[in-house]
Design an enzyme around this catalytic site. Structure first.
Site, PDB file in Angstrom:
ATOM      1  N   SER A 100      42.458  47.838  30.630  1.00 23.29           N
ATOM      2  CA  SER A 100      43.306  47.423  31.755  1.00 23.29           C
ATOM      3  C   SER A 100      42.481  47.171  33.024  1.00 23.29           C
ATOM      4  O   SER A 100      41.629  46.297  33.040  1.00 23.29           O
ATOM      5  CB  SER A 100      44.391  48.475  31.974  1.00 23.29           C
ATOM      6  N   ASP A 247      49.142  42.924  32.428  1.00 24.32           N
ATOM      7  CA  ASP A 247      50.503  43.436  32.261  1.00 24.32           C
ATOM      8  C   ASP A 247      51.118  43.766  33.626  1.00 24.32           C
ATOM      9  O   ASP A 247      52.321  43.939  33.735  1.00 24.32           O
ATOM     10  CB  ASP A 247      50.575  44.636  31.297  1.00 24.32           C
TER      11      ASP A 247
END
Ligand code: MG
Length: 463
Positions: A100, A247
């Site tokens: 991430s 995301d």
């Protein structure tokens, strides 16, 4: 409590914690788990833009093949693109190699269930159990899994997003958007999405590069200064920054103001509950009271959960929620899928601006403002739970506390605001959130509870 999986999968430093041997073992454990559930399991694997992806991808793939799982490699994808592919193409499991927003030396492994949601704790615990027991179910030579590549995942995902919005109406507006992909996985979808929606696009760092040469991939204010400057200079309608695996999304309004994730969350909660009754919005206990204010004003219901997007997504599905998400820019739109999705958030933001015919700053002026102060204090993992318990025992005697919420950590409501103290699920520290209408109240609450947490940590370190 799982030992390998944190709030967002397994993370670690490459060739220290995240080694090729470790990935191989995880592949075997995960493959054994799938073999127990179904015959001829199928797995789809994708990666973000990190340099160590190839090493980890092929190592974990070898583990899957050894346990008889067929593997389809979809290459470089945003995490939500992989999640969409798992469900739409009916794979038994999805694997995302990503860390991430973490620095480039990190990498990680995230698990996706057949329905496209992130692994539940139960699934993670089962895989961990197999990993620690080393009872892998290796198959015979003629049952080893097959491997193939497929390059259609991002198109499938892009078309899925486009099917949820009125493309022509958005095109008619001719938005000018400054897009900062932070050299992450969003680079392979977001520029194309904006072009398909007829936007004039100014691209910043839209080349995937696992060194993150543009800026660190967490879209916090200090990392998106260039985006803010460009929105102002070019008088764009909107700026957007994505995190490393795309995301999460953070917006900049047309005046160049950084829009906190909480504000975006409340904005969309308002949009989804307006002129409806009893609609449910799901969010963790960390989110701002502004969300409760707007949803309750619209006669909707807010359900608070523990921290972690898999939990939010599952509760949303159970409760048939209209919308949900986290205060970090991870928004979940159930009309596409039950996962955090920055490209979907971007499309829905353009829809919102189109439908309301208002600017982002004007829409935000409808949202109540609160001041949040976030702090962290180092605390050894081994004493976190004891510290939590002893703070809890102490506050029971505090007359100023109006309400106690133990959904996740300890959330204390006072007349002028709230404080949340919770041990981090991924790092050796306590997070302390304080929110109030006025800055001084938030600062005061934060200061006094940071001292309390610190005192309890010291007490337990001595014993
Ligand atoms: Mg992310």
């Amino acid at each position: 409590m799982t030992e390998l999986f944190g709030t967002n999968g397994i993370r670690g430093i490459v060739n220290k914690d995240m080694t090729s041997d470790f990935a191989l073992q995880i592949g075997k454990a995960w493959g054994t788990y799938l073999q127990r559930k179904t015959d001829n399991p199928s797995v789809v694997i994708g990666t973000d833009a990190r340099l160590s992806n190839t090493m980890l991808k092929y190592s974990i793939t070898a583990g899957f093949l050894a346990t008889g799982c067929d593997v389809t490699d979809i290459g470089l994808v945003p995490t939500p693109s992989l999640q969409y592919t798992v469900r739409m193409k009916q794979f038994d499991s999805g694997v995302m190699i990503t860390a991430s927003h973490n620095p480039p030396e990190f990498n990680g492994i995230k698990g996706i269930d057949a329905d496209g949601t992130e692994f539940s704790k139960k699934t993670e615990e089962e895989i961990e159990g197999i990993y620690f027991s080393k009872c892998y179910k290796l198959v015979s030579w003629d049952a080893v899994g097959s491997y193939k590549t497929w390059d259609g995942a991002n198109d499938l995902y892009l078309n899925g997003i486009l099917s949820t919005v009125d493309i022509d109406a958005i095109k008619d507006h001719g938005f000018h958007v400054v897009l900062d992909c932070g050299n992450g996985a969003g680079s392979v979808v977001a520029p194309l999405l904006l072009k398909k929606l007829g936007c004039k696009v100014t691209e910043l760092y839209c080349e995937p590069d696992g060194r993150f040469p543009g800026h660190p991939s967490e879209p916090v204010p200090e990392n998106v200064k260039e985006l803010i400057r460009t929105v102002k200079e070019e008088q764009a309608d909107l700026g957007i920054a994505q995190d490393g695996d795309a995301d999460r999304a953070i917006f900049i309004d047309e005046k160049g103001a950084y829009v906190w994730g909480d504000q975006t969350l409340s904005l969309f909660a308002n949009y989804h509950t307006k002129n409806k009754k009893n609609c449910i919005v799901v969010t963790p206990v960390t989110s701002s009271t502004s969300l409760d204010d707007v949803v309750e004003k619209n006669n909707g219901i807010v359900v608070h959960t523990q921290v972690g997007s898999p939990i939010v997504a599952r509760v949303m599905r159970e409760k048939n929620a209209v919308f949900g998400g986290e205060e970090n820019g991870g928004l979940i739109f159930p009309e596409l899928q039950y996962c955090r999705d920055s490209a979907m958030t971007l499309a829905k933001m353009l829809e919102l601006l189109t439908v309301t015919e208002r600017s982002l700053s004007s829409l935000l002026s409808d949202i109540p403002q609160y001041i949040v102060v976030k702090k962290k204090i180092h605390c050894k993992d081994s004493i976190k739970q004891e510290v939590m318990r002893s703070i809890h025992d102490d506050v029971l005697n505090d007359d100023n506390v109006i309400r106690i919420d133990t959904t996740d950590g300890l959330k204390l409501y006072f007349k002028n605001g709230w404080v949340l103290m919770r041990p981090s699920g991924t790092e050796p520290l306590f997070r302390i959130y304080a929110e109030a209408k006025w800055s001084r109240d938030a600062e005061d609450l934060s200061k006094s509870f940071c001292t309390i947490v610190q005192d309890h940590i010291q007490k337990h370190e001595r014993t």
